[in-house]
Design a protein around this motif. Structure first.
Motif, PDB file in Angstrom:
ATOM      1  N   GLY A  40       0.801  -1.096  -0.070  1.00 57.11           N
ATOM      2  CA  GLY A  40      -0.180   0.024   0.152  1.00 57.11           C
ATOM      3  C   GLY A  40       0.870   1.404   0.089  1.00 57.11           C
ATOM      4  N   ALA A  41       1.735   1.083  -0.482  1.00 57.76           N
ATOM      5  CA  ALA A  41       2.913   2.241  -0.486  1.00 57.76           C
ATOM      6  C   ALA A  41       2.642   3.228  -1.508  1.00 57.76           C
ATOM      7  N   GLU A  42       3.021   4.410  -1.411  1.00 58.99           N
ATOM      8  CA  GLU A  42       2.765   5.524  -2.365  1.00 58.99           C
ATOM      9  C   GLU A  42       4.094   6.049  -2.827  1.00 58.99           C
ATOM     10  N   VAL A  43       4.257   6.051  -4.371  1.00 55.54           N
ATOM     11  CA  VAL A  43       5.413   6.554  -5.068  1.00 55.54           C
ATOM     12  C   VAL A  43       5.294   7.927  -4.907  1.00 55.54           C
ATOM     13  N   LEU A  44       6.308   8.749  -4.188  1.00 54.33           N
ATOM     14  CA  LEU A  44       6.267  10.233  -4.236  1.00 54.33           C
ATOM     15  C   LEU A  44       6.632  10.760  -5.379  1.00 54.33           C
ATOM     16  N   TYR A  45       7.842  10.313  -5.795  1.00 54.12           N
ATOM     17  CA  TYR A  45       8.533  11.359  -7.005  1.00 54.12           C
ATOM     18  C   TYR A  45       9.791  10.291  -7.287  1.00 54.12           C
ATOM     19  N   THR A  46      10.427  10.486  -8.540  1.00 52.26           N
ATOM     20  CA  THR A  46      11.347  10.236  -8.957  1.00 52.26           C
ATOM     21  C   THR A  46      12.541  11.271  -8.881  1.00 52.26           C
ATOM     22  N   ALA A  47      13.597  11.057  -8.183  1.00 50.21           N
ATOM     23  CA  ALA A  47      14.550  12.028  -7.719  1.00 50.21           C
ATOM     24  C   ALA A  47      15.691  11.982  -9.033  1.00 50.21           C
ATOM     25  N   ALA A  48      15.846  11.181  -9.428  1.00 46.06           N
ATOM     26  CA  ALA A  48      16.926  11.346 -10.638  1.00 46.06           C
ATOM     27  C   ALA A  48      16.942   9.986 -11.778  1.00 46.06           C
ATOM     28  N   LYS A  49      17.341  10.116 -12.652  1.00 41.03           N
ATOM     29  CA  LYS A  49      17.322   9.263 -13.900  1.00 41.03           C
ATOM     30  C   LYS A  49      18.699   9.408 -14.502  1.00 41.03           C
ATOM     31  N   ASP A  50      19.413   8.173 -14.641  1.00 37.36           N
ATOM     32  CA  ASP A  50      20.628   8.094 -15.564  1.00 37.36           C
ATOM     33  C   ASP A  50      21.606   9.088 -15.105  1.00 37.36           C
ATOM     34  N   PHE A  51      21.769   9.050 -13.644  1.00 36.80           N
ATOM     35  CA  PHE A  51      22.776   9.684 -13.085  1.00 36.80           C
ATOM     36  C   PHE A  51      24.369   9.358 -12.914  1.00 36.80           C
ATOM     37  N   LYS A  52      25.067  10.051 -13.561  1.00 31.09           N
ATOM     38  CA  LYS A  52      26.566   9.721 -13.607  1.00 31.09           C
ATOM     39  C   LYS A  52      27.452  10.726 -13.109  1.00 31.09           C
ATOM     40  N   GLY A  53      28.292  10.382 -12.024  1.00 32.27           N
ATOM     41  CA  GLY A  53      29.214  11.275 -11.270  1.00 32.27           C
ATOM     42  C   GLY A  53      30.340  11.730 -12.520  1.00 32.27           C
ATOM     43  N   GLU A  54      31.015  12.973 -12.207  1.00 35.38           N
ATOM     44  CA  GLU A  54      32.069  13.013 -13.002  1.00 35.38           C
ATOM     45  C   GLU A  54      33.302  12.655 -12.334  1.00 35.38           C
ATOM     46  N   GLY A  55      34.202  12.324 -12.975  1.00 34.35           N
ATOM     47  CA  GLY A  55      35.572  11.878 -12.423  1.00 34.35           C
ATOM     48  C   GLY A  55      35.397  10.924 -11.426  1.00 34.35           C
ATOM     49  N   SER A  56      35.871  11.005 -10.351  1.00 31.91           N
ATOM     50  CA  SER A  56      35.814  10.316  -8.945  1.00 31.91           C
ATOM     51  C   SER A  56      34.811  10.638  -8.063  1.00 31.91           C
TER      52      SER A  56
ATOM     53  N   MET B 250      31.683   9.479  -7.653  1.00 25.71           N
ATOM     54  CA  MET B 250      30.679   8.149  -7.353  1.00 25.71           C
ATOM     55  C   MET B 250      31.501   7.577  -6.224  1.00 25.71           C
ATOM     56  N   SER B 251      32.881   7.386  -6.418  1.00 29.26           N
ATOM     57  CA  SER B 251      33.874   6.759  -5.276  1.00 29.26           C
ATOM     58  C   SER B 251      33.991   7.684  -4.021  1.00 29.26           C
ATOM     59  N   GLN B 252      33.862   8.938  -4.327  1.00 27.75           N
ATOM     60  CA  GLN B 252      34.221   9.749  -3.023  1.00 27.75           C
ATOM     61  C   GLN B 252      33.026   9.833  -2.297  1.00 27.75           C
ATOM     62  N   HIS B 253      32.001  10.095  -2.961  1.00 28.23           N
ATOM     63  CA  HIS B 253      30.502  10.214  -2.371  1.00 28.23           C
ATOM     64  C   HIS B 253      29.743   9.022  -1.990  1.00 28.23           C
ATOM     65  N   LEU B 254      29.909   8.134  -2.694  1.00 29.34           N
ATOM     66  CA  LEU B 254      28.815   6.987  -2.397  1.00 29.34           C
ATOM     67  C   LEU B 254      29.663   5.657  -2.321  1.00 29.34           C
ATOM     68  N   ARG B 255      31.144   5.545  -2.341  1.00 27.70           N
ATOM     69  CA  ARG B 255      31.899   4.485  -2.443  1.00 27.70           C
ATOM     70  C   ARG B 255      31.683   3.465  -3.247  1.00 27.70           C
ATOM     71  N   VAL B 256      31.102   3.769  -4.564  1.00 30.43           N
ATOM     72  CA  VAL B 256      30.763   2.842  -5.553  1.00 30.43           C
ATOM     73  C   VAL B 256      31.930   3.057  -6.730  1.00 30.43           C
ATOM     74  N   ASP B 257      31.933   2.024  -7.774  1.00 24.22           N
ATOM     75  CA  ASP B 257      32.707   2.350  -8.921  1.00 24.22           C
ATOM     76  C   ASP B 257      32.412   3.525  -9.562  1.00 24.22           C
ATOM     77  N   ASP B 258      33.197   4.380 -10.200  1.00 22.12           N
ATOM     78  CA  ASP B 258      33.014   5.539 -10.768  1.00 22.12           C
ATOM     79  C   ASP B 258      32.566   5.520 -12.004  1.00 22.12           C
ATOM     80  N   ARG B 259      32.267   4.332 -12.461  1.00 20.42           N
ATOM     81  CA  ARG B 259      31.791   3.974 -13.887  1.00 20.42           C
ATOM     82  C   ARG B 259      30.061   3.683 -13.522  1.00 20.42           C
ATOM     83  N   CYS B 260      29.901   3.769 -12.242  1.00 24.57           N
ATOM     84  CA  CYS B 260      28.661   3.278 -11.861  1.00 24.57           C
ATOM     85  C   CYS B 260      27.432   4.128 -12.262  1.00 24.57           C
ATOM     86  N   VAL B 261      26.359   3.833 -12.608  1.00 24.57           N
ATOM     87  CA  VAL B 261      25.240   4.734 -13.091  1.00 24.57           C
ATOM     88  C   VAL B 261      23.893   4.395 -12.154  1.00 24.57           C
TER      89      VAL B 261
END
Length: 183
Positions: free
Chosen positions: A31-47, A49-60
């Protein structure tokens, strides 16, 4: 000393293999409600993704959405695409293992509903027989992508909460009694 200004949990974030399937499951079954989509196809520049989320920099981040389920915390549901992505959800016994628990008023009705919707139930509902959780019944079930979920119910409260209320102490968060959890 606690973190200044701490108020409580704002959201829980988790990753799923198919965001449409996950949001449909949370809407139809919980019975949840989807409130909104925050982002689509987000790619971090340079490092980024690894600096902010500790994931591979090629991650999307293919997409992430905010979902609200009843009178509980927000859910932030992600769908990632990553070259090093592990596609098997952790077990509760694994480091980082987890589950999400949802309160229901009637355990039997909830179990019947899950079964009628072909949701995998793990075992039978379990009721505590002693200790601070006496009065609570719980049962695990599975999301289609393998995430562990739980329903809990304590219609007459638990020993801990009833004793805490009588003593004027803080109690566990309870979505049906938000105004009563802190005296």
């Amino acid at each position: 000393m606690a973190m200044p200004g701490m108020r409580g949990m704002e959201h829980i974030g988790f990753t799923v293999p198919d965001i449409d399937e996950a949001c449909d499951f949370f809407e139809r079954i919980l019975g949840a409600e989807v409130l909104y989509t925050a982002a689509k196809d987000f790619k971090g520049e340079g490092s980024w993704m690894s600096q902010h989320l500790r994931v591979d920099d090629r991650c999307v981040i293919k997409e992430f959405r905010y979902v609200r389920c009843g009178n509980g915390t927000n859910l932030e549901i992600f769908q990632y695409e990553a070259p090093d992505q592990v596609k098997i959800p952790p077990k509760n016994s694994d480091i980082g293992g987890h589950h999400l628990a949802f309160y229901v008023d009637d355990m039997d009705a909830a179990i019947d509903f899950l079964k009628a919707n072909n949701v995998e139930i793990l075992g039978e509902p379990t009721s505590y027989t002693d200790g601070p959780n006496l009065g609570l019944t719980w049962c695990y079930f599975m999301a289609p992508w393998g995430m562990q979920l739980e329903i809990v119910s304590a219609p007459k409260g638990t020993v801990f909460d009833n004793e805490a209320k009588a003593a004027g102490r803080s109690r566990l968060f309870h979505p049906a009694k938000v105004d009563e959890t802190k005296i």
